[in-house]
Design an enzyme around this catalytic site. Structure first.
Site, short mmCIF file in Angstrom:
data_model
loop_
_atom_site.label_atom_id
_atom_site.label_comp_id
_atom_site.label_asym_id
_atom_site.label_seq_id
_atom_site.Cartn_x
_atom_site.Cartn_y
_atom_site.Cartn_z
N LYS B 76 0.86 -1.18 0.00
CA LYS B 76 0.00 0.00 0.00
C LYS B 76 0.90 1.24 0.00
CE LYS B 76 -3.90 2.05 2.57
NZ LYS B 76 -4.80 1.91 3.74
N SER B 151 -9.85 2.06 2.84
CA SER B 151 -8.93 2.79 2.00
C SER B 151 -7.92 1.92 1.25
CB SER B 151 -8.15 3.79 2.86
OG SER B 151 -7.32 3.13 3.78
N SER B 175 -10.25 -0.33 6.97
CA SER B 175 -9.59 -0.15 5.67
C SER B 175 -8.88 -1.38 5.11
CB SER B 175 -8.61 1.01 5.74
OG SER B 175 -9.28 2.23 5.66
#
Lengths: 95, 485
Positions: B76, B151, B175
């Site tokens: 990420k 997210s 997330s």
């Protein structure tokens, strides 16, 4: 909980964020709807409840007062917007 | 080879059937070919990946390979990677080349994983749809008109489309779990403090926690063994020995007590999702578990408490972006205040600015007790509620998200409706508990995730339950046809 325009301006200044005049009503409306959601907290009975800052109630760890980091100034300043002689540059503050 | 799990790929590398360079090139080719349809990557790090793969093959030839040596993964774009851009999905950090590696990246590099690239995400991890990214929305590989969740939407989408065997993610209010649910993969949010936050760009420090996003629970366990552990550079890292996350995978579920909170199964839950979850729980009952209804009376307080605590911490954390030391700086500032204000208003997107403003408001003089202290007290009520439930049951189960997903643009203009889509995941972060989302079926062509919440430090047990469920079902093996044929 409705925020008016001047409150939005005050908060934006606290947060050092510039908001265009014509966008202020939009922010006032979305921030007010978030604060309405948050208002539900008032229904919780929190008498005699200690505030919780850490999920496991851990406290800040202490360490020996000894040097552990080496100097990375040049590396860190190589990604800065503006530097000179090892210093970060900002617009003139004092005349 | 891209439909193989991380464990299967590890066996192939170990038997010599495959080299890491071949495997890495295969995934890089897939990303180049297929990712334009998904936008799940912000950066593709070919050169770094192939260099690491070559080194991994040499290490294997020298006889010092571990189970993750030579395995390609994606990070990420919230984890700092030395010498490469780390953007957090923001214009503010579009030009930020990290001078160091996050502890998570360093630990995985040491274990021998290959970095394929950095995945797309909601800006500073603030969002549940991946639509707030400066680099554009990510699409759900199961239906490209739908959001992948957020997210960690890029990480979830790339694993679902088999563009990477696994990815790292972070979870502040859901997330990891919510995008894992929406994309049909396995995601684990560990106990707060299990994995170092050092070098992981901060959103809300008392809630943020990194974790693995994978095809299977077994793969997640393998990554946890490399990711978890004490780190003196993270002031909230837990100073306790990390367990062996793969150690309990094969245990029996006989005698397991499952609690179903009645608040998770009332109005607001999509009927198709409810049916999938109920069927999945019956399957687990069939493996020897018992089920009982419980009550988590504070469920509805979690979202309001979160939207005080998370923005408050964010407004403090994001004050570091001032246009002086790194990141975006506005053109021709007239004075220092203009430099701060314009750099921040031009560098941050709308949702991030909204949350900073809410945070500044609830922390301001005169409102601190009414909002922030009240939310922290409510946070303890929520934790006490879970503690009480865990005296009666071993694990709490329910849906990860109230629906199987939503269309791109559907909730983009309505922040409160977006916030409420995290109703089942947020309380877990406030209480610091570990939880997983595991693929459990489909409704209307979209995957549905089963959420499992455990006591603090019960990750090996959660991984055991998820693994046993995956031995009995094949939902985790389903792939979106357009990307995996």
């Amino acid at each position: 909980m409705a925020l008016d325009k001047s409150e939005v301006k005050d908060i934006a200044h606290l947060a050092r964020i510039a908001i265009d005049e014509d966008k202020i009503p939009e922010y006032a409306s979305s921030l007010s709807s978030i604060l309405d959601l948050v208002e539900q907290l008032q229904s919780a009975d929190t008498d005699n409840i200690e505030p919780m800052a850490h999920p496991l109630d851990a406290t800040q760890r202490l360490r020996e007062d000894a040097v552990t980091e080496s100097n990375h100034r040049e590396e860190y300043q190589s990604i800065a917007p503006a530097t000179e002689d090892g210093l970060y540059l900002v617009p003139k503050v004092i005349d | 080879m891209h439909n193989k799990t991380l464990v299967e790929l590890s066996q192939q590398l170990s038997s010599g059937a495959l080299s890491s360079v071949e495997l890495t090139q295969h995934y890089l080719d897939r990303i180049r070919q297929l990712d334009p349809q998904l936008n799940s990557f912000i950066s593709i790090t070919d050169e770094l990946a192939l260099g690491q793969a070559k080194a991994a093959d040499e290490r294997r030839a020298a006889g010092s390979a571990g189970p993750l040596t030579g395995i390609p993964i994606a990070h990420k774009d919230i984890f700092c990677t030395k010498g490469y851009r780390t953007s957090a999905g923001s214009k503010m950090l579009d030009n930020f080349i990290s001078p160091y590696d996050a502890t998570v990246v360093e630990k995985l590099n040491t274990a021998g994983t290959i970095t394929l690239g950095k995945t797309n995400m909601d800006e500073f991890a603030m969002g549940s749809s991946n639509e707030t990214s400066f680099y554009g929305a990510v699409k759900n590989p199961w239906n490209t008109d739908y959001v992948p969740g957020g997210s960690s939407g890029g990480s979830a989408a790339c694993v679902a489309a088999r563009l990477a065997p696994a990815a790292t993610g972070t979870d502040t209010g859901g997330s990891i779990r919510q995008p894992a649910s929406l994309c049909g993969i396995t995601g684990l949010k560990p106990t707060y403090g299990s994995i170092s936050r050092w070098g992981m760009i901060a959103f809300a420090s008392s809630l943020d926690q990194a974790g693995p996003m994978t095809q299977t629970a077994e793969d997640a366990a393998l990554l946890m063994n490399a990711m978890a552990g004490f780190d003196c550079k993270d002031s909230t890292s837990l100073n306790r020995e990390a367990p062996n996350y793969t150690g309990e995978l094969n245990n029996s579920l006989e005698g397991l007590r499952i609690g179903l909170p009645k608040e998770f199964f009332k109005e607001g839950l999509d009927a198709g999702v409810q049916q999938v979850i109920e069927t999945a729980i019956k399957e687990i009952e069939g493996l020897g578990a018992s089920v009982k209804e419980i009550s988590l009376t504070t469920t509805e307080l979690a979202v309001p408490a979160y939207y005080v605590i998370a923005p408050a911490e964010a407004s403090s954390n994001l004050s570091r972006f001032d246009g002086v030391r790194y990141g975006y700086r506005c053109d021709n500032p007239t004075d220092l205040e203009d430099l701060y204000k314009r750099s921040r208003s031009e560098g941050f997107g709308e949702e991030v600015k909204r949350r900073i403003l809410i945070g500044a408001y609830v922390l301001s003089a005169g409102f601190y007790d009414a909002y922030y202290v009240k939310a922290q007290k409510t946070r303890r009520l929520i934790k006490n509620d879970f503690d009480r439930a865990f005296t009666e049951v071993d694990v709490i189960m329910g849906p990860t998200a109230p629906s199987a997903g939503f269309a791109l643009g559907e909730k983009a203009d309505d922040p409160v409706s977006m916030y409420l889509s995290d109703i089942y995941t947020i309380a877990v972060n406030l209480a610091g508990l570990p939880a997983m989302s595991v693929p459990a079926g489909f409704t209307a062509g979209l995957p549905v995730g089963l959420q499992m919440i455990g006591r603090h430090f019960s990750e090996p047990r959660l991984l055991n339950i998820a693994h046993q469920f995956q031995q009995a079902t094949d939902w985790h093996k389903q792939t979106p046809e357009a990307f995996t044929k």
